[in-house]
Design a protein around this motif. Sequence first.
Motif, short mmCIF file in Angstrom:
data_model
loop_
_atom_site.label_atom_id
_atom_site.label_comp_id
_atom_site.label_asym_id
_atom_site.label_seq_id
_atom_site.Cartn_x
_atom_site.Cartn_y
_atom_site.Cartn_z
N UNK A 65 55.45 48.36 24.49
CA UNK A 65 54.34 49.26 24.23
C UNK A 65 54.81 50.68 24.51
N UNK A 66 54.76 51.53 23.48
CA UNK A 66 55.24 52.91 23.57
C UNK A 66 54.06 53.87 23.67
N UNK A 67 54.14 54.79 24.64
CA UNK A 67 53.10 55.81 24.85
C UNK A 67 53.78 57.11 25.25
N UNK A 68 53.00 58.16 25.28
CA UNK A 68 53.55 59.43 25.74
C UNK A 68 53.76 59.37 27.25
N UNK A 69 54.66 60.21 27.76
CA UNK A 69 54.91 60.25 29.20
C UNK A 69 53.61 60.60 29.93
N UNK A 70 53.34 59.91 31.01
CA UNK A 70 52.11 60.13 31.77
C UNK A 70 51.06 59.08 31.52
N UNK A 71 51.24 58.27 30.46
CA UNK A 71 50.24 57.25 30.12
C UNK A 71 50.72 55.83 30.41
#
Length: 890
Positions: free
Chosen positions: A215-221
């Motif tokens: 699962x790929x998300x932006x940094x911080x999430x």
Amino acid sequence: MREGTATLIRREDYTQPSHWIRTVDLSFDLDPAKTLVINKMTVEPNPEQPGAPLRLDGEDINLTRVLVDGEPVSFRVENQQLVLENLPSQAFGLEIRTTCAPEKNTQLSGLYTSSGGFFTQCEALGFRRITYFLDRPDVMATYKVTLKADKVRFPVLLSNGNLVEEGSLDGGKHYAVWEDPHPKPSYLFALVAANLVRREQRVRTRLGHEHLLQIYVRAGDLDKTEHAMNSLIASIAWDEHTYGLSLDLERFMIVAVSDFNMGAMENKGLNIFNTKFVLANPATATDVDFGNVESVVAHEYFHNWTGNRVTCRDWFQLSLKEGLTVFRDQQFSQDMAGSPSARAVKRIEDVRTLRQLQFPEDAGPMAHPVRPDSYLAIDNFYTATVYEKGAELVRMMHTLVGEQGFRAGMKLYFERHDGQAATCDQFAQAIADANPGSELAQRLDAFKRWYSQAGTPRVQAHGEYNAEHRQYTLRLTQTCPATPGQPSKQPFVIPVAMGLVAADGRNLELHLEGEALPRGKNTVLVLSEAEQVFTFVHVPAEPVPSLMRGFSAPVVLETELGDDALFTLLQHDHDPFNRWEAAQKLALRRLLRAVRTTGQTEVDEHFVVALRAVLRHPELDAAFKELVLTLPSEGYVAEHLEVVDPQRIHAARETMKLQLAHALHDDWVWAYEQHADNGGYSPDATSMGRRALANLALGMLCLDGATRHNPVWVGRTLQRFKDATNMTDRFGALAALVNSHAELADQALERFHAQYKDEALVIDKWFSLQAMAPEKDGQVFARIKALMQHPDFTLRTPNRARSLLMALCQSNPAAFHRADAAGYVFWADRVIEIDGINPQLASRLARAMDHWRRLAEPYRSAAQEALKRVAAKTDLSDDVREIITRALQD
């Protein structure tokens, strides 16, 4: 696409393509301002159409080169199609080079940029915005994709299938090569190039194969992805256990992006999601969010088989994948809920959604069959009819053949059609053929009318009891209102799950006349004619019929049951759905009586006592109590009126709500104090139910306190807001303050915004809450107009635009439908403005005026003027023009 570019597409005109595309080798040199796309294809002429020209779809792309078997050829571009003639009669290689500008793609269809990264959305017609192609679902090819991009700005390079190669390039760039071994239509293509972080886990399936889940998300999430990962793992296990369907790729990826027109997209092996349906932790997401993440993750994963491995022959068959997959994700969510009562709560929630979204659609200008016959813009048919009603059709098949019969039908469906582009008829045929003696098989042609006829059937039930002969006769009739293009309808096949309830609460044995043995205490009658009579024998006392148990068909049930009979069902029915339905009907009767007469609701003691009994019941689940004690929505009340005055409906419902807040005050106190403390947060069904009931009770107590100018419960609500340890309770307390127009509401709103200003999804909730607050003297509408100027508001992010505009225009009738027409002027301005940015989003907002003809004056005339003003724009997109034109048609 602008006026004059679209052609009406008809299902009956379907023909196979002139050519088949067997392999696709795509190379992307990614640059936000100018991305180069090299598309190398293996093309085969279709022998059914010898010598036909090849017409490839394209939109908003710049063509630079066309080669056939390595040699330049002549071509022309007409009506947004690349036309090639005099092509080889055998398979040949076709190379097309194009460029596009992703950073200018505000439609978010095709290849676009968001938060500094590249993303795609190709369903339904987005792939043509990337390269020239036979952009239709029946053209299936294997794909190899090479991505090249700046290594620092875009360190993650993803596409469908399996990663086969990656490395560095000169000039600070890098590359990745992906291959998808499964043939797929172009709408399932995806790529992502962005600066993202990931959560990953390896799992082993029952077949013994190991798979990598990411699962790929932006940094911080990253801390908000655990629930999505757990939901994905549960989905994989459930599908393998329930239907024998296993994950078929080495890896399965989910990517979250904040700018996305839809909820999520099932691209083969690379699902791209709206962040709303991936990110969830107790501090920022409510119980509803947790449930939605689980459901949507499951839905997109289940598409891997019902949508990807077997896809749609054409877009008219959209419900083949969507209706079936919605049914499957509903099954999954019920199984995840666990207990029978929690399963019933999920079913009630699904039916409530169907009634709030699909029933009005069936009664408006956009009414269409589950399998539409024509469209101008296919994006307009991603509707509740195709999805939710389509799921109900599958559920009826499941009811008619049984659990094991349905599984056998699914097995046969995949045996016949795996790797193919299929039709709704072929799915229904497979379920019937696997169950040759079933009610479905015997009535298949008639059942398939559900796919071809629009409208919500009305089932009228009349029962008579003969005490002397101990017989109960049930007469069922069915009708269906006219819909656009379909003035008359043939009878549907309607499964009627039912039972008989005695006055003392007993579930009676069901013995149909002419049958040797009784059927037990639950049965399914099949209504397939305009009128049928069913006679039950050996009935010891006059019963109350409990019909459409579990909402066994998507119909409106009209009975002659009086209040006493409904009170019996509310108190005693063994079917949770019909127990809830009885409460809804009792409340609805009182609301309609008020709207049609004085406009003021008078809540009688019998009704109050019945609701108190439910609220205090020691054995009923808290989640079920919350559903029973929640009044029908203003929109649902409006569906039962021929002429709609939104202000009268609003006044009646608010009056009833306030009266129940007063009359049940001590009971609300008990409910809140018994359910407010749940310890540490857990997203299980029992804990969610307790929080739901506690927040409903707190809302009623805050409303009572604010109205009586008693500061005690308003103060306690504010304190609850400050002390809450999870978003469900904090937002529940904030909603209680805002919805009661308490003096402390603004203070709480400011505090909430300051605390969560960097959490986009939470700020979306902040906007929506204010837009959906009960209207009071025009204050809510004025606040919404002011929020349009808020620094955090933008029309370019679909989630943010929906959070304010959809909340007002589709979910707050009293604030939107104003006597001074200001709401309609606001709506028209926004539709026109958004249409220039994102036609899909604009067309969804345009749907808010579907039912203008049923409005009372002065609303009706003012709404018509607003529609005409939008229609007068000469540069409307096809998406919006189709909606507006159909709304204005007589």
